[in-house]
Design an enzyme around this catalytic site. Structure first.
Site, mmCIF file in Angstrom:
data_model
loop_
_atom_site.group_PDB
_atom_site.id
_atom_site.type_symbol
_atom_site.label_atom_id
_atom_site.label_comp_id
_atom_site.label_asym_id
_atom_site.label_seq_id
_atom_site.Cartn_x
_atom_site.Cartn_y
_atom_site.Cartn_z
ATOM 1 N N ARG A 122 22.545 -8.674 -14.119
ATOM 2 C CA ARG A 122 22.131 -9.996 -14.576
ATOM 3 C C ARG A 122 23.037 -10.432 -15.723
ATOM 4 O O ARG A 122 23.411 -9.608 -16.564
ATOM 5 C CB ARG A 122 20.703 -9.961 -15.141
ATOM 6 C CG ARG A 122 19.627 -9.635 -14.144
ATOM 7 C CD ARG A 122 19.130 -10.824 -13.397
ATOM 8 N NE ARG A 122 18.718 -11.936 -14.234
ATOM 9 C CZ ARG A 122 18.488 -13.162 -13.753
ATOM 10 N NH1 ARG A 122 18.657 -13.426 -12.473
ATOM 11 N NH2 ARG A 122 18.099 -14.125 -14.567
ATOM 12 N N ILE A 123 23.366 -11.716 -15.743
ATOM 13 C CA ILE A 123 24.017 -12.285 -16.923
ATOM 14 C C ILE A 123 22.908 -12.518 -17.953
ATOM 15 O O ILE A 123 21.878 -13.121 -17.639
ATOM 16 C CB ILE A 123 24.676 -13.643 -16.586
ATOM 17 C CG1 ILE A 123 25.657 -13.495 -15.415
ATOM 18 C CG2 ILE A 123 25.314 -14.256 -17.837
ATOM 19 C CD1 ILE A 123 27.054 -13.173 -15.770
ATOM 20 N N ASN A 126 25.781 -0.790 -22.370
ATOM 21 C CA ASN A 126 25.994 -0.984 -20.939
ATOM 22 C C ASN A 126 27.042 0.012 -20.454
ATOM 23 O O ASN A 126 27.874 0.475 -21.236
ATOM 24 C CB ASN A 126 26.515 -2.409 -20.693
ATOM 25 C CG ASN A 126 26.782 -2.702 -19.226
ATOM 26 O OD1 ASN A 126 25.972 -2.371 -18.351
ATOM 27 N ND2 ASN A 126 27.920 -3.309 -18.937
ATOM 28 N N HIS A 153 30.103 0.132 -17.583
ATOM 29 C CA HIS A 153 30.859 -0.748 -16.693
ATOM 30 C C HIS A 153 31.864 0.113 -15.922
ATOM 31 O O HIS A 153 32.521 0.973 -16.519
ATOM 32 C CB HIS A 153 31.587 -1.819 -17.509
ATOM 33 C CG HIS A 153 32.338 -2.780 -16.656
ATOM 34 N ND1 HIS A 153 31.719 -3.788 -15.941
ATOM 35 C CD2 HIS A 153 33.654 -2.873 -16.372
ATOM 36 C CE1 HIS A 153 32.623 -4.469 -15.259
ATOM 37 N NE2 HIS A 153 33.813 -3.931 -15.503
HETATM 38 C C1 GAR Z 1 27.343 1.703 -11.639
HETATM 39 O O1 GAR Z 1 28.574 2.025 -11.047
HETATM 40 C C2 GAR Z 1 27.564 0.853 -12.882
HETATM 41 O O2 GAR Z 1 28.709 1.209 -13.604
HETATM 42 C C3 GAR Z 1 27.692 -0.524 -12.285
HETATM 43 O O3 GAR Z 1 26.739 -0.571 -11.252
HETATM 44 C C4 GAR Z 1 26.544 0.756 -10.744
HETATM 45 C C5 GAR Z 1 25.071 1.054 -10.785
HETATM 46 O O4 GAR Z 1 24.771 2.238 -10.128
HETATM 47 N N1 GAR Z 1 27.473 -1.534 -13.253
HETATM 48 C C6 GAR Z 1 28.083 -2.715 -13.241
HETATM 49 O O5 GAR Z 1 28.858 -3.056 -12.372
HETATM 50 C C7 GAR Z 1 27.706 -3.624 -14.407
HETATM 51 N N2 GAR Z 1 28.622 -4.714 -14.476
HETATM 52 P P1 GAR Z 1 23.383 2.963 -10.361
HETATM 53 O O6 GAR Z 1 22.288 1.909 -10.123
HETATM 54 O O7 GAR Z 1 23.332 4.030 -9.314
HETATM 55 O O8 GAR Z 1 23.369 3.502 -11.739
#
Ligand code: GAR
Length: 197
Positions: free
Chosen positions: A98-99, A114, A116
């Protein structure tokens, strides 16, 4: 007795980073060592598999479906109220897609982090792995950072790199990065909590 260090984790999907943090808290005895506990896991998506995973790990869960709100501001206000009912020392975004509104970010300034899936400042936003492959990068990775008003731009707390292999697809690279995320994120959360007096 020091103040309890409650962690609230926000998810939208599979919740594997959330599970890595919960397991570190439980298996490494963070509660006994420095009073830290995961107070709740909150998802904005009803079908998020991470919700059931959190329940299986014995953590309280909440669903706050963003579709039930007319504006981003109204959703974020309700989310803040729900998070604050758990008196968090730290709010952890773990695949929370979410933004966030400026009001939300300001409310949790200094206690919102967070993860990333890129080596920031490279590849903010989405599709990070395909973009790293397309750019010919020899290294990819993940970054834990503080959340500020500008998306994916807050101060960096920790990073881990992995090689990009010639045969990599976005999926194989994502899987290799995810292994590092599961190692890095609990470590960064622990470091952040222990640095707070
Ligand atoms: C992870 O790879 C995280 O780094 C990314 O979503 C995935 C969540 O996986 N986050 C983003 O892209 C945020 N911009 P998970 O639900 O299995 O932890």
């Amino acid at each position: 007795m020091p103040r309890p260090k409650n962690i609230v984790i926000l998810i939208s999907g599979s919740g594997s980073n959330m599970a890595a943090i919960v397991q570190a808290v439980q298996q490494q005895g963070w509660q006994q060592q420095f009073g830290a506990a995961v107070a709740a896991v909150i998802s904005n998506r009803p079908g998020a598999p991470g919700l059931r995973l959190a329940q299986a790990l014995g953590v309280a869960t909440h669903l706050l479906d963003h579709h039930a709100f007319e504006t981003r501001e109204a959703f974020d206000a309700a989310l803040m109220q729900l998070i604050d009912s758990h008196q968090p020392a730290l709010v952890v975004l773990a695949g929370f897609m979410r933004i966030l509104t400026p009001a939300f970010v300001a409310h949790y300034a200094g206690r919102l982090i967070n993860i990333h899936p890129s080596l920031l400042p490279a590849f903010t936003g989405l599709n990070t792995h395909q973009r790293a492959i397309d750019a010919g990068c020899t290294q990819a990775g993940c970054t834990v950072h503080q959340v500020t008003a500008e998306l994916d731009h807050g101060p960096i707390l920790a990073q881990a790199a992995v090689p990009v292999l010639p045969e990599d697809t976005a999926d194989t690279l994502a899987a290799r990065v995810l292994v590092e995320e599961h190692r890095l994120y609990p470590q960064a959360v622990r470091g952040w909590l222990q640095s707070q007096v």
